[in-house]
Motif scaffolding. Structure first.
Motif, short mmCIF file in Angstrom:
data_model
loop_
_atom_site.label_atom_id
_atom_site.label_comp_id
_atom_site.label_asym_id
_atom_site.label_seq_id
_atom_site.Cartn_x
_atom_site.Cartn_y
_atom_site.Cartn_z
N LEU A 107 44.21 13.22 111.03
CA LEU A 107 42.81 13.56 110.76
C LEU A 107 41.88 12.53 111.39
O LEU A 107 40.92 12.86 112.06
CB LEU A 107 42.59 13.62 109.24
CG LEU A 107 41.23 14.16 108.80
CD1 LEU A 107 41.13 15.64 109.07
CD2 LEU A 107 41.04 13.89 107.31
N ARG A 108 42.23 11.25 111.17
CA ARG A 108 41.37 10.19 111.73
C ARG A 108 41.35 10.20 113.26
O ARG A 108 40.35 9.88 113.87
CB ARG A 108 41.87 8.82 111.26
CG ARG A 108 41.79 8.63 109.76
CD ARG A 108 40.89 7.49 109.40
NE ARG A 108 41.07 7.13 108.01
CZ ARG A 108 41.41 5.91 107.61
NH1 ARG A 108 41.59 4.95 108.49
NH2 ARG A 108 41.54 5.66 106.33
N LEU A 109 42.51 10.56 113.85
CA LEU A 109 42.58 10.57 115.32
C LEU A 109 42.04 11.88 115.89
O LEU A 109 41.89 12.01 117.10
CB LEU A 109 44.03 10.39 115.78
CG LEU A 109 44.71 9.04 115.50
CD1 LEU A 109 46.18 9.11 115.91
CD2 LEU A 109 44.01 7.92 116.26
N GLY A 110 41.78 12.85 115.03
CA GLY A 110 41.34 14.16 115.50
C GLY A 110 42.46 14.86 116.25
O GLY A 110 42.23 15.59 117.23
N SER A 111 43.71 14.64 115.79
CA SER A 111 44.88 15.16 116.51
C SER A 111 45.58 16.25 115.70
O SER A 111 45.38 16.37 114.50
CB SER A 111 45.92 14.05 116.71
OG SER A 111 45.39 13.02 117.47
N GLY A 112 46.46 16.95 116.39
CA GLY A 112 47.33 17.89 115.71
C GLY A 112 48.52 17.17 115.09
O GLY A 112 48.87 16.06 115.52
N ILE A 113 49.13 17.78 114.09
CA ILE A 113 50.29 17.19 113.42
C ILE A 113 51.40 18.23 113.33
O ILE A 113 51.14 19.42 113.16
CB ILE A 113 49.91 16.67 112.01
CG1 ILE A 113 51.13 16.06 111.31
CG2 ILE A 113 49.32 17.77 111.12
CD1 ILE A 113 50.79 15.33 110.02
N ILE A 114 52.64 17.75 113.45
CA ILE A 114 53.82 18.59 113.20
C ILE A 114 54.62 17.88 112.12
O ILE A 114 54.91 16.69 112.25
CB ILE A 114 54.67 18.76 114.48
CG1 ILE A 114 53.86 19.51 115.55
CG2 ILE A 114 55.98 19.49 114.18
CD1 ILE A 114 54.53 19.56 116.90
N THR A 115 54.98 18.60 111.06
CA THR A 115 55.75 17.96 109.99
C THR A 115 57.18 18.50 109.96
O THR A 115 57.46 19.60 110.43
CB THR A 115 55.11 18.21 108.61
OG1 THR A 115 54.97 19.61 108.43
CG2 THR A 115 53.77 17.54 108.49
N ASP A 116 58.07 17.68 109.39
CA ASP A 116 59.46 18.08 109.15
C ASP A 116 60.22 18.49 110.40
O ASP A 116 61.02 19.44 110.38
CB ASP A 116 59.53 19.22 108.11
CG ASP A 116 59.16 18.73 106.72
OD1 ASP A 116 59.29 17.51 106.47
OD2 ASP A 116 58.74 19.55 105.90
N ALA A 117 59.96 17.80 111.52
CA ALA A 117 60.74 18.07 112.73
C ALA A 117 62.20 17.66 112.50
O ALA A 117 62.48 16.74 111.72
CB ALA A 117 60.16 17.30 113.92
N VAL A 118 63.12 18.36 113.16
CA VAL A 118 64.54 17.98 113.08
C VAL A 118 65.07 17.53 114.44
O VAL A 118 66.21 17.11 114.55
CB VAL A 118 65.41 19.12 112.51
CG1 VAL A 118 65.07 19.39 111.05
CG2 VAL A 118 65.30 20.39 113.34
N ASP A 119 64.23 17.64 115.46
CA ASP A 119 64.64 17.18 116.79
C ASP A 119 63.38 17.00 117.64
O ASP A 119 62.35 17.61 117.36
CB ASP A 119 65.57 18.22 117.44
CG ASP A 119 66.42 17.61 118.52
OD1 ASP A 119 66.41 16.35 118.66
OD2 ASP A 119 67.10 18.35 119.25
#
Ligand SMILES: Cc1cc2nc3c(=O)[nH]c(=O)nc-3n(C[C@H](O)[C@H](O)[C@H](O)COP(=O)(O)OP(=O)(O)OC[C@H]3O[C@@H](n4cnc5c(N)ncnc54)[C@H](O)[C@@H]3O)c2cc1C
Length: 320
Positions: A107-119
């Motif tokens: 949020l602070r970086l104004g970026s996208g996030i991906i959670t729970d990656a496995v690779d």
């Protein structure tokens, strides 16, 4: 190659295994740099460990705020380092705390996030993350399309591999934003003496088939003979037989040990979602039609109260 920041999770002065996994994955997508926050006098040892697993740089910040407040000081620090370094990606362990930190940093970086990656793999224009979704029925590949990708990665997604690097330490002075929830008291968790469930090489789990809280005795005895962690199905947890923190599955913890032993567990899809990537799976169930047998490497059709004690005795006798 772009700089990949890895937030190093540590406890009692020791780097936790998922952080070494992140450093291993980070090497695939760029040049890893470790971020070590609030480690006090253990920072040098932690930095050395990070260097052993590929960190070219180690950003170290220490201040009372890291211990006195919840996640915000870590968010302040990680955001500041990510901006100053012009990081190509930020990797954080997919724990409860890790995901909260990652979301706030994104949020602070104004970026996208991906959670729970496995690779993770390198891709055109940024890292490509694999997620296992819908109770591990589908694998999804995704990429952040805006800003510095912030990605949380599940523990046990890869095996840590050493790859010594320079590990040049850079001390960072963090400008804290304040306004964070403060820690007012701490109660040490009573240690079971067993390994942490998500990090254990062997997990022995019990389900409704154990019949009662006391039924977990045979599960614990086998686990202790193997140096394993103890897991439980949701049915066993909901019955109050074992703590929620030990639940394995879609709404519990995701484990991926070398050996997973399921005793008295039917193998519902929601349970499988938390353990089906285990390397070797053994099930003990008195019903030969139990769905868990579709998944196992070794299956024993029998009463767990007869099978587990024999297994425990055999393990102990082989250990001498
Ligand atoms: C949204 C949602 C999320 C869920 N999340 C989870 C989750 O995270 N984790 C999870 O585990 N479940 C989860 N569930 C629940 C899941 O659907 C199953 O109900 C649950 O996993 C069943 O637990 P079990 O296998 O212990 O019990 P059961 O399905 O009742 O199976 C018990 C098994 O024990 C065997 N058995 C009985 N006695 C013995 C004996 N003496 N010796 C040997 N075998 C014996 C029986 O043959 C049977 O196969 C979720 C469900 C929903 C709807």
């Amino acid at each position: 190659m772009g700089e990949i920041l890895v937030l190093v999770d540590h406890a009692d002065g020791v780097v936790r295994k998922p952080a070494l996994e992140l450093l291993t994955l980070a090497r695939r997508i760029g040049e890893p740099s470790a971020v070590v926050l609030g480690a006090g006098s253990a920072a040098a040892d932690i930095a050395a460990k990070a260097a052993e697993f590929g960190a070219a740089k180690v950003y170290v910040a220490d201040a009372a705020e890291f211990a006195d407040q919840l996640v915000v000081p870590k968010v302040d620090a990680l955001t500041q380092v990510a901006k100053a370094a012009g990081a190509a990606a930020v990797l954080v362990t997919s724990s409860g705390e890790g995901k909260e930190i990652a979301a706030r940093v994104a949020l602070r970086l104004g970026s996208g996030i991906i959670t729970d990656a496995v690779d993770l793999e390198a891709g055109d224009g940024g890292p490509v993350a694999t997620q296992s979704v819908f109770a591990a029925s589908f694998q999804v590949k995704s990429k952040v399309s805006h800003g510095t990708p912030v990605i949380t990665v599940k523990p046990n997604s890869t095996s840590p591999e050493a790859a010594p690097a320079a590990g040049a330490v850079e001390n960072v002075t963090v400008e804290f934003t304040g306004n964070a929830a403060k820690v007012v008291a701490r109660t040490p968790r009573v240690s079971s003496g067993r390994p942490e469930l998500t990090e254990a090489a062997i997990v022995v789990s019990g389900g409704r088939g154990v019949g009662a809280a006391t039924g977990f005795g045979v599960v614990e005895e086998l686990a202790d003979s193997l140096g394993a962690a103890v897991g439980a199905s949701r049915a066993a947890v909901d019955a109050g037989w074992y703590p929620h923190s030990n639940q394995v599955g879609q709404t519990g913890k995701q484990v991926s040990p070398q050996l997973y032993v399921a005793a008295g567990i039917s193998g519902a899809i929601q349970h499988r979602a938390g353990m089906q990537t285990s390397k070797t799976i053994v099930a003990i169930n008195k019903d030969p039609e139990a769905p868990i047998f579709e998944l196992v490497d070794y299956g024993v059709v029998g009463d767990l109260f007869a099978v587990l004690p024999q297994l425990t005795a055999e393990v102990k006798s082989r250990k001498g």
